[in-house]
Structure formats: structure tokens, C-alpha cells
Design an enzyme around this catalytic site. Structure first.
Site, PDB file in Angstrom:
ATOM      1  CG  ASP A  27      -2.085   0.950   1.097  1.00 41.74           C
ATOM      2  OD1 ASP A  27      -2.364   1.403  -0.038  1.00 41.74           O
ATOM      3  OD2 ASP A  27      -2.713   1.258   2.123  1.00 41.74           O
ATOM      4  CG  HIS A  44      -0.670   2.016  -9.207  1.00 46.14           C
ATOM      5  ND1 HIS A  44      -0.810   1.740  -7.864  1.00 46.14           N
ATOM      6  CD2 HIS A  44      -1.790   2.705  -9.562  1.00 46.14           C
ATOM      7  CE1 HIS A  44      -1.963   2.251  -7.430  1.00 46.14           C
ATOM      8  NE2 HIS A  44      -2.565   2.843  -8.443  1.00 46.14           N
ATOM      9  CG  LEU A 138       9.223 -17.150  -3.956  1.00 43.35           C
ATOM     10  CD1 LEU A 138       9.206 -17.172  -2.442  1.00 43.35           C
ATOM     11  CD2 LEU A 138       9.601 -15.759  -4.455  1.00 43.35           C
TER      12      LEU A 138
HETATM   13  C1  IPE Z   1      -5.459  -2.773  -0.153  1.00 43.52           C
HETATM   14  O1  IPE Z   1      -5.083  -1.443  -0.412  1.00 43.52           O
HETATM   15  C2  IPE Z   1      -5.410  -3.566  -1.389  1.00 43.52           C
HETATM   16  C3  IPE Z   1      -4.124  -3.645  -2.075  1.00 43.52           C
HETATM   17  C4  IPE Z   1      -2.954  -3.224  -1.667  1.00 43.52           C
HETATM   18  C5  IPE Z   1      -4.188  -4.290  -3.330  1.00 43.52           C
HETATM   19  P1  IPE Z   1      -6.136  -0.256  -0.399  1.00 43.52           P
HETATM   20  O2  IPE Z   1      -5.332   0.985  -0.406  1.00 43.52           O
HETATM   21  O3  IPE Z   1      -7.132  -0.410  -1.472  1.00 43.52           O
HETATM   22  O4  IPE Z   1      -6.849  -0.465   1.007  1.00 43.52           O
HETATM   23  P2  IPE Z   1      -7.938   0.398   1.781  1.00 43.52           P
HETATM   24  O5  IPE Z   1      -9.188   0.340   0.984  1.00 43.52           O
HETATM   25  O6  IPE Z   1      -7.400   1.776   1.890  1.00 43.52           O
HETATM   26  O7  IPE Z   1      -8.055  -0.265   3.107  1.00 43.52           O
HETATM   27  C1  IPE Z   2      -1.713   0.242  -3.258  1.00 46.87           C
HETATM   28  O1  IPE Z   2      -1.463   1.600  -3.300  1.00 46.87           O
HETATM   29  C2  IPE Z   2      -1.933  -0.359  -4.617  1.00 46.87           C
HETATM   30  C3  IPE Z   2      -3.314  -0.770  -4.896  1.00 46.87           C
HETATM   31  C4  IPE Z   2      -4.312  -0.737  -4.063  1.00 46.87           C
HETATM   32  C5  IPE Z   2      -3.557  -1.260  -6.225  1.00 46.87           C
HETATM   33  P1  IPE Z   2      -2.637   2.661  -3.264  1.00 46.87           P
HETATM   34  O2  IPE Z   2      -3.047   2.974  -4.672  1.00 46.87           O
HETATM   35  O3  IPE Z   2      -3.723   2.222  -2.388  1.00 46.87           O
HETATM   36  O4  IPE Z   2      -1.897   3.909  -2.658  1.00 46.87           O
HETATM   37  P2  IPE Z   2      -2.492   4.948  -1.598  1.00 46.87           P
HETATM   38  O5  IPE Z   2      -2.948   4.148  -0.413  1.00 46.87           O
HETATM   39  O6  IPE Z   2      -3.583   5.687  -2.252  1.00 46.87           O
HETATM   40  O7  IPE Z   2      -1.310   5.819  -1.289  1.00 46.87           O
HETATM   41 MG    MG Z   3      -4.103   2.471  -0.400  1.00 44.19          MG
END
Ligand code: IPE
Ligand code: IPE
Ligand code: MG
Length: 254
Positions: A27, A44, A138
Site C-alpha cells: 500500500d 503503481h 519460491l
Molecule cells: C489494499 O489497499 C489492497 C491492495 C494493496 C491491493 P487499499 O489501499 O485499497 O486499502 P484500503 O481500501 O485503503 O483499506
Molecule cells: C496500493 O497503493 C496499490 C493498490 C491498491 C492497487 P494505493 O493505490 O492504495 O496507494 P495509496 O494508499 O492511495 O497511497
Molecule cells: Mg491504499
């Protein structure tokens, strides 16, 4: 179907060794990009580099299973252009990386509901899994359109279809062969980057007794050193699975 692993809550793993199975919520990509005045999707893109580094580090350290949350069943709620970018990135990753993974003896698994993916992506996923199925290094699992509740429901559905005569009274161990990760032991260590302290519908069943580690570091900035810090924290824990500390140290009769 291969025999599933029994719940890791039965035996206590040796804490001094590297965790067998690490599961990560990657995240913070969007915030990483925002801090740099870039569009979210650049985060990303940069996150893929962290995936490469962490996969390499896990292989070198002898981690057996690495499970990465790439797209949750709730992430469809994001703006359409971000969702579409993530799907394209996933496809591109498979196109670019699968043969390299195969050469590195990685077994690739994709878990999650594929019914919303386009046919080309589904085909790539199936081919990648087939190509790497017999690899013994792995096991890398990518959770894509995955949700822990979806997983439990689909497993329950499959279990009841397999036993139409049984109305009730299934045991926990009867369900585990039908869960998406039936081929792996439960995670020893869970890592979430990006500062949030929640599970966000990741492996709900399997995380029951996993050691949790949260870090503020954003996923694109996470690499080998940060992984090592998480493992060091894990190695200081005492996994008790309901027992007492004295029992574990053999100070009282177990
Ligand atoms: C959780 O991240 C899912 C992934 C990393 C793929 P999110 O950023 O979407 O999570 P929430 O919704 O903030 O909890
Ligand atoms: C996690 O990073 C990746 C996915 C959920 C695909 P985020 O896109 O949630 O990044 P933040 O949380 O907005 O910084
Ligand atoms: Mg996020």
C-alpha cells in the site's frame, strides 16, 4: 486435489529461521506519487520495482511462499482510468516477467475472482500458472480481484457442492482444501506498507495467527532493507497459539 497443509496453529514454527510464508499488502503507491507531484498511476508503475526487489530478496533468503495483494475486490470502486491502468500493468507484468520467473524456478499462482478479467488476461494467467507449475523454488502468489470474504464463500460453496448429502456440520479442516491458498501453509508474517493498520479483506481465514507488521514506508520505497527489518521484528516475537509462555519454554508440563 493435493493434501492441504494443516493449520499452522497446531505446531509452533521455529521463530529464529526466516518465515516460510510472507504475505504483503503493498500500500501507499498513490501517496508516493502525490508526494512527488506525479499522477497516482506513476506510483503503481514504480511499485513494480519494489515487487522485483522483494521477490529477489525472498528467493535469496530462502522464503518458500510470498503472497502479494495487488488488487482487492473493493478496488473496482476506484476511478475507471486507474482500474484500467492497473489491469494493463498486471498484463504487462505477466508478459514481461513470466519467462524470467520460470528461469528462476519460481512457481507463480494467481488467486482471486477471474470472472471480471478480460479474456486475454485470463489466458495469460492460465498459461503462466501452467508453465511454472512444476517449479520448486519460491511460490509467488499474486492476489488479484481477491477478497478474503469472497474466498471463504467460494470455498464453502465448493465444499457443499462436493457433499450435497451433508446439510451441516462441516469441520474447519474440511474447508481448507477449497480455499484459494490450499497449496500453502498459513502466512507466518504479514506486512502492510503505507501506514494503515488494517487487513482490508486480505487473507481473512489464513491470517488468524499470523504475526502482523505495519510500516509507514510507502510501497514504492520498500526494498530489501525494509524487508529485513520486518523479518527481524518477526524473529523477536513469541508465537504461542493459545499456550502460555512458560509452556513454550518447557517450564511447566504442556
Ligand atoms: C489494499 O489497499 C489492497 C491492495 C494493496 C491491493 P487499499 O489501499 O485499497 O486499502 P484500503 O481500501 O485503503 O483499506
Ligand atoms: C496500493 O497503493 C496499490 C493498490 C491498491 C492497487 P494505493 O493505490 O492504495 O496507494 P495509496 O494508499 O492511495 O497511497
Ligand atoms: Mg491504499
Amino acid at each position: 486435489m493435493a493434501l492441504p497443509f494443516f493449520s499452522s496453529t497446531r505446531t509452533i514454527p521455529d521463530i529464529s529461521v526466516v518465515p516460510r510464508h510472507i504475505a504483503i499488502i503493498m500500500d501507499g503507491n498513490g501517496r508516493w506519487a502525490k508526494q512527488r507531484f506525479m499522477p497516482r498511476v506513476m506510483g503503481h508503475q514504480r511499485g513494480v520495482e519494489s515487487v522485483r526487489e522483494v521477490v529477489k530478496a525472498c528467493r535469496q533468503m530462502g522464503v518458500e511462499y510470498l503472497t502479494l495483494f495487488a488488487f482487492s475486490s473493493e478496488n473496482w470502486r476506484r476511478p475507471a482510468d486507474e482500474v484500467s491502468f492497473l489491469m494493463q500493468l498486471f498484463l504487462k507484468m505477466l508478459e514481461m516477467e513470466v519467462s524470467k520467473m520460470h528461469q528462476s524456478n519460481i512457481r507463480l499462482k494467481i488467486i482471486g475472482d477471474r470472472s471480471r478479467f478480460d479474456v486475454k488476461l485470463v489466458k495469460y494467467i492460465e498459461e503462466a500458472e501452467q508453465l511454472t507449475a512444476d517449479n520448486t523454488g519460491l511460490t509467488l502468489t499474486i492476489a488479484a480481484n481477491y477478497g478474503g470474504r469472497w474466498d471463504i464463500m467460494q470455498a464453502m460453496h465448493a465444499l457443499s457442492l462436493a457433499h450435497p448429502e451433508r446439510a451441516t456440520a462441516f469441520g474447519e479442516e474440511e474447508l481448507t482444501p477449497y480455499l484459494s491458498m490450499h497449496y500453502a501453509p498459513e502466512p507466518d508474517l504479514f506486512i502492510r506498507t503505507g501506514g494503515e493498520q488494517r487487513i482490508s479483506n486480505f487473507l481473512l481465514w489464513q491470517l488468524a495467527y499470523t504475526e502482523l507488521y505495519f510500516t509507514d514506508i510507502l510501497w514504492p520505497a520498500f526494498g530489501r532493507a525494509e524487508l529485513e527489518a520486518a523479518i527481524q521484528s518477526y524473529q523477536k516475537r513469541e508465537r504461542r497459539f493459545g499456550r502460555t509462555s512458560e509452556q513454550l519454554k518447557g517450564e511447566t508440563d504442556a
